[in-house]
Design a protein around this motif. Structure first.
Motif, PDB file in Angstrom:
ATOM      1  N   HIS A 215       0.823  -1.214   0.000  1.00 16.06           N
ATOM      2  CA  HIS A 215       0.000   0.000   0.000  1.00 16.06           C
ATOM      3  C   HIS A 215       0.856   1.264   0.000  1.00 16.06           C
ATOM      4  CE1 HIS A 215      -3.498  -2.535   0.818  1.00 16.06           C
ATOM      5  NE2 HIS A 215      -2.782  -3.121   1.754  1.00 16.06           N
ATOM      6  N   ALA A 216       2.117   1.135  -0.400  1.00 13.53           N
ATOM      7  CA  ALA A 216       3.061   2.268  -0.429  1.00 13.53           C
ATOM      8  C   ALA A 216       3.226   2.906   0.943  1.00 13.53           C
ATOM      9  CB  ALA A 216       2.632   3.313  -1.457  1.00 13.53           C
ATOM     10  N   LEU A 217       3.174   2.069   1.980  1.00  9.89           N
ATOM     11  CA  LEU A 217       3.413   2.516   3.348  1.00  9.89           C
ATOM     12  C   LEU A 217       4.681   1.868   3.894  1.00  9.89           C
ATOM     13  CD1 LEU A 217      -0.211   2.306   4.806  1.00  9.89           C
ATOM     14  CD2 LEU A 217       1.098   4.405   4.414  1.00  9.89           C
ATOM     15  N   ALA A 218       5.312   2.534   4.842  1.00 14.89           N
ATOM     16  CA  ALA A 218       6.527   2.022   5.476  1.00 14.89           C
ATOM     17  C   ALA A 218       6.389   2.101   6.984  1.00 14.89           C
ATOM     18  CB  ALA A 218       7.739   2.834   5.028  1.00 14.89           C
ATOM     19  N   ILE A 219       7.112   1.242   7.683  1.00 16.76           N
ATOM     20  CA  ILE A 219       7.209   1.348   9.136  1.00 16.76           C
ATOM     21  C   ILE A 219       8.172   2.484   9.471  1.00 16.76           C
ATOM     22  CG2 ILE A 219       7.991   0.208  11.242  1.00 16.76           C
ATOM     23  CD1 ILE A 219       7.080  -2.437  10.067  1.00 16.76           C
ATOM     24  N   LEU A 220       7.672   3.507  10.163  1.00 14.48           N
ATOM     25  CA  LEU A 220       8.490   4.656  10.536  1.00 14.48           C
ATOM     26  C   LEU A 220       9.170   4.476  11.889  1.00 14.48           C
ATOM     27  CD1 LEU A 220       6.083   7.556   9.492  1.00 14.48           C
ATOM     28  CD2 LEU A 220       7.914   6.502   8.153  1.00 14.48           C
ATOM     29  N   GLY A 221       8.825   3.409  12.572  1.00  9.77           N
ATOM     30  CA  GLY A 221       9.374   3.148  13.892  1.00  9.77           C
ATOM     31  C   GLY A 221       8.327   2.501  14.767  1.00  9.77           C
ATOM     32  N   GLY A 222       8.739   2.086  15.938  1.00  5.34           N
ATOM     33  CA  GLY A 222       7.818   1.460  16.881  1.00  5.34           C
ATOM     34  C   GLY A 222       8.473   1.328  18.239  1.00  5.34           C
ATOM     35  N   PHE A 223       7.682   0.882  19.199  1.00  2.00           N
ATOM     36  CA  PHE A 223       8.223   0.703  20.546  1.00  2.00           C
ATOM     37  C   PHE A 223       7.350  -0.253  21.329  1.00  2.00           C
ATOM     38  CE2 PHE A 223       5.429   4.404  20.588  1.00  2.00           C
ATOM     39  CZ  PHE A 223       4.605   4.173  21.677  1.00  2.00           C
ATOM     40  N   ALA A 224       7.966  -0.891  22.323  1.00  3.63           N
ATOM     41  CA  ALA A 224       7.231  -1.743  23.245  1.00  3.63           C
ATOM     42  C   ALA A 224       6.500  -0.861  24.250  1.00  3.63           C
ATOM     43  CB  ALA A 224       8.190  -2.690  23.959  1.00  3.63           C
ATOM     44  N   ALA A 225       5.249  -1.159  24.500  1.00  5.27           N
ATOM     45  CA  ALA A 225       4.408  -0.310  25.339  1.00  5.27           C
ATOM     46  C   ALA A 225       4.863  -0.323  26.791  1.00  5.27           C
ATOM     47  CB  ALA A 225       2.960  -0.777  25.252  1.00  5.27           C
ATOM     48  N   GLU A 226       4.761   0.850  27.413  1.00  2.53           N
ATOM     49  CA  GLU A 226       5.052   1.015  28.831  1.00  2.53           C
ATOM     50  C   GLU A 226       3.914   1.819  29.465  1.00  2.53           C
ATOM     51  OE1 GLU A 226       7.403  -0.471  30.284  1.00  2.53           O
ATOM     52  OE2 GLU A 226       8.749  -1.021  28.630  1.00  2.53           O
ATOM     53  N   PRO A 227       3.731   1.695  30.782  1.00  3.03           N
ATOM     54  CA  PRO A 227       2.713   2.522  31.441  1.00  3.03           C
ATOM     55  C   PRO A 227       2.955   4.010  31.176  1.00  3.03           C
ATOM     56  CG  PRO A 227       3.532   0.830  32.940  1.00  3.03           C
ATOM     57  CD  PRO A 227       4.414   0.782  31.729  1.00  3.03           C
ATOM     58  N   GLY A 228       1.892   4.733  30.910  1.00  3.56           N
ATOM     59  CA  GLY A 228       2.013   6.155  30.639  1.00  3.56           C
ATOM     60  C   GLY A 228       2.110   6.510  29.170  1.00  3.56           C
ATOM     61  N   ASP A 229       2.133   5.504  28.282  1.00  2.90           N
ATOM     62  CA  ASP A 229       2.201   5.785  26.848  1.00  2.90           C
ATOM     63  C   ASP A 229       0.856   6.212  26.270  1.00  2.90           C
ATOM     64  OD1 ASP A 229       4.926   5.389  26.371  1.00  2.90           O
ATOM     65  OD2 ASP A 229       4.681   3.223  26.142  1.00  2.90           O
ATOM     66  N   GLY A 230      -0.212   6.056  27.032  1.00  3.24           N
ATOM     67  CA  GLY A 230      -1.524   6.459  26.551  1.00  3.24           C
ATOM     68  C   GLY A 230      -2.089   5.574  25.473  1.00  3.24           C
ATOM     69  N   LEU A 231      -1.734   4.302  25.501  1.00  2.00           N
ATOM     70  CA  LEU A 231      -2.178   3.343  24.491  1.00  2.00           C
ATOM     71  C   LEU A 231      -3.421   2.586  24.947  1.00  2.00           C
ATOM     72  CD1 LEU A 231       1.372   2.049  23.620  1.00  2.00           C
ATOM     73  CD2 LEU A 231      -0.174   3.142  21.985  1.00  2.00           C
ATOM     74  N   PRO A 232      -4.178   2.022  24.011  1.00  2.00           N
ATOM     75  CA  PRO A 232      -5.334   1.208  24.392  1.00  2.00           C
ATOM     76  C   PRO A 232      -4.924   0.045  25.293  1.00  2.00           C
ATOM     77  CG  PRO A 232      -5.390   1.695  22.048  1.00  2.00           C
ATOM     78  CD  PRO A 232      -4.055   2.149  22.544  1.00  2.00           C
ATOM     79  N   GLU A 233      -5.793  -0.330  26.180  1.00  2.00           N
ATOM     80  CA  GLU A 233      -5.506  -1.438  27.096  1.00  2.00           C
ATOM     81  C   GLU A 233      -5.204  -2.708  26.319  1.00  2.00           C
ATOM     82  OE1 GLU A 233      -7.594  -3.740  30.889  1.00  2.00           O
ATOM     83  OE2 GLU A 233      -8.599  -2.037  29.923  1.00  2.00           O
ATOM     84  N   GLY A 234      -4.201  -3.426  26.763  1.00  2.00           N
ATOM     85  CA  GLY A 234      -3.812  -4.673  26.122  1.00  2.00           C
ATOM     86  C   GLY A 234      -2.783  -4.507  25.018  1.00  2.00           C
ATOM     87  N   THR A 235      -2.314  -3.282  24.775  1.00  2.29           N
ATOM     88  CA  THR A 235      -1.307  -3.051  23.739  1.00  2.29           C
ATOM     89  C   THR A 235       0.061  -3.515  24.218  1.00  2.29           C
ATOM     90  OG1 THR A 235      -2.493  -1.144  22.848  1.00  2.29           O
ATOM     91  CG2 THR A 235      -0.156  -1.317  22.316  1.00  2.29           C
ATOM     92  N   GLY A 236       0.712  -4.339  23.397  1.00  3.93           N
ATOM     93  CA  GLY A 236       2.071  -4.776  23.706  1.00  3.93           C
ATOM     94  C   GLY A 236       3.119  -3.913  23.040  1.00  3.93           C
ATOM     95  N   SER A 237       2.802  -3.408  21.846  1.00  2.67           N
ATOM     96  CA  SER A 237       3.729  -2.539  21.129  1.00  2.67           C
ATOM     97  C   SER A 237       2.971  -1.727  20.096  1.00  2.67           C
ATOM     98  CB  SER A 237       4.847  -3.352  20.458  1.00  2.67           C
ATOM     99  OG  SER A 237       4.313  -4.358  19.625  1.00  2.67           O
ATOM    100  N   LEU A 238       3.589  -0.635  19.663  1.00  2.00           N
ATOM    101  CA  LEU A 238       2.976   0.257  18.675  1.00  2.00           C
ATOM    102  C   LEU A 238       3.913   0.403  17.489  1.00  2.00           C
ATOM    103  CD1 LEU A 238       0.393   2.225  18.537  1.00  2.00           C
ATOM    104  CD2 LEU A 238       2.095   4.033  18.813  1.00  2.00           C
ATOM    105  N   ILE A 239       3.337   0.348  16.279  1.00  2.00           N
ATOM    106  CA  ILE A 239       4.077   0.527  15.036  1.00  2.00           C
ATOM    107  C   ILE A 239       3.484   1.719  14.298  1.00  2.00           C
ATOM    108  CG2 ILE A 239       4.707  -0.510  12.826  1.00  2.00           C
ATOM    109  CD1 ILE A 239       5.964  -1.884  15.231  1.00  2.00           C
TER     110      ILE A 239
END
Length: 214
Positions: A12-36
């Motif tokens: 789809h002409a998209l690339a991974i710009l980066g990611g990280f393993a989730a930590e408390p305080g990241d403001g991610l949805p519950e149950g998130t292990g990592s964000l891409i």
């Protein structure tokens, strides 16, 4: 899994710009292990984007609508949750998330600068994965930039170390002298040496400027 996501995103002409393993305080949805984070893959993104039905149907915000459709489908494929920097609330903290990846950094003008895209960093969305992944970080291009031309590139000083004077920017774009920024993209973003090595089309930059200045 990262390799599989990267391959499917490239379709789809998209690339991974980066990611990280989730930590408390990241403001991610519950149950998130990592964000891409996902963004335009260059060269070729603009040609792909302008061939999509959202671009051709004449309705507003074609890029956002295409991003929502495409990244939501990718999320379903990988059992993830799709998140976007538009369409809120909720307004997700993409600026902070980008810096958490270790591949995007606060530039001298406070805009996000990316290790590959420079100041042409553009995030179309993100995948919140259940799996805990550890993507590889990079080095800020600013660390190797002695001249820092971004600090003096704005014709009216709207972008600098003190932040962004948005009214001054809009006022300049309303004048004939502002045409190069509208037609080629922000002078500050273009001045970044890393941006100059990125294969982003001027037509794409002009689109974003029109969206900003409408």
């Amino acid at each position: 899994m990262l390799a599989r996501i990267e391959a499917r995103a490239a379709d789809h002409a998209l690339a991974i710009l980066g990611g990280f393993a989730a930590e408390p305080g990241d403001g991610l949805p519950e149950g998130t292990g990592s964000l891409i984070l996902l963004g335009p893959r260059e060269p070729g993104f603009w040609a792909h984007m302008t061939a999509q039905p959202e671009w051709r149907d004449g309705r507003p915000d074609p890029m956002d609508r295409w991003s929502a459709r495409t990244i939501t489908a990718l999320a379903a494929e990988f059992g993830a949750t799709a998140l976007f920097p538009f369409g809120g609330p909720p307004w997700w903290p993409f600026y902070a998330w980008a810096q958490r990846t270790g591949r995007a950094f606060a530039s001298p003008v406070r805009l996000i600068v990316h290790d590959e895209a420079g100041l042409f960093f553009s995030c179309r969305g993100a995948l919140a994965l259940r799996e805990r992944l550890e993507p590889v970080a990079g080095i800020s291009p600013c660390a190797r930039c002695a001249s820092q031309p971004c600090l003096s590139a704005c014709p009216v000083g709207a972008l600098g170390a003190e932040g962004y004077d948005v009214p001054a920017c809009h006022a300049f774009l309303d004048r004939p002298e502002g045409a190069p920024c509208l037609e080629r993209g922000c002078a500050v973003r273009r001045a970044c040496p890393r941006s100059q090595a990125h294969a982003r089309m001027e037509a794409q930059s002009a689109y974003h400027m029109r969206q900003f200045h409408r």
